[in-house]
Design a protein around this motif. Sequence first.
Motif, PDB file in Angstrom:
ATOM      1  N   LYS A 271      16.454 -28.327 -56.551  1.00 29.47           N
ATOM      2  CA  LYS A 271      16.259 -29.823 -57.089  1.00 29.47           C
ATOM      3  C   LYS A 271      15.003 -30.353 -56.463  1.00 29.47           C
ATOM      4  CE  LYS A 271      18.836 -33.548 -59.037  1.00 29.47           C
ATOM      5  NZ  LYS A 271      20.181 -34.266 -58.984  1.00 29.47           N
TER       6      LYS A 271
ATOM      7  N   ASN B  64      14.618 -33.404 -60.124  1.00 28.47           N
ATOM      8  CA  ASN B  64      14.593 -32.513 -61.310  1.00 28.47           C
ATOM      9  C   ASN B  64      14.918 -31.085 -60.944  1.00 28.47           C
ATOM     10  OD1 ASN B  64      13.816 -34.652 -63.347  1.00 28.47           O
ATOM     11  ND2 ASN B  64      12.201 -34.926 -62.021  1.00 28.47           N
TER      12      ASN B  64
ATOM     13  N   ASP C 180      15.356 -28.387 -66.093  1.00 27.08           N
ATOM     14  CA  ASP C 180      16.259 -29.642 -66.070  1.00 27.08           C
ATOM     15  C   ASP C 180      16.627 -29.554 -67.519  1.00 27.08           C
ATOM     16  OD1 ASP C 180      16.473 -31.645 -63.892  1.00 27.08           O
ATOM     17  OD2 ASP C 180      16.596 -32.708 -65.504  1.00 27.08           O
TER      18      ASP C 180
END
Length: 142
Positions: free
Chosen positions: A65, A69, A118
Amino acid sequence: MFKKKISVRLGTAGAAAVLGTLGAFGGQASATPVHPDGFEPTSVVFEPTSVVTDASCKGWMNTEKQNGNWFAQGLVQSWNGQSCYMYLERLHNGSWTMVSSEHHVAGNADNTGWYWDDSGYKSRVCIWNASGSQTWKCGGAV
């Protein structure tokens, strides 16, 4: 060569000690510390369902991450002199598209860069063993 990121995780007691120490100096503690350059802390996650093997070739994915995202990275490893190829592909709107270039290894390892993974997307790593089956095989999508 692999680029390795190291993540330090504090247990509940460690986090409480850090937050308590910050409080002792009159500062406000945040449950989500921010890196000095403004990025949130990240840690690379190995995705076990992404693993694909063919004789002495192995491919897999990591996810991470970044700035809120998710991104995916493909990795490939070869041993016993096997000649292996790998690429990362992504599923979006019902079709798979190759997003990385092909990476070739023979007795070593390599990885792609980070690619968007994502909401609404899935990624998977595919390998080809030029010394073995000579068939593209893909791991599980994440």
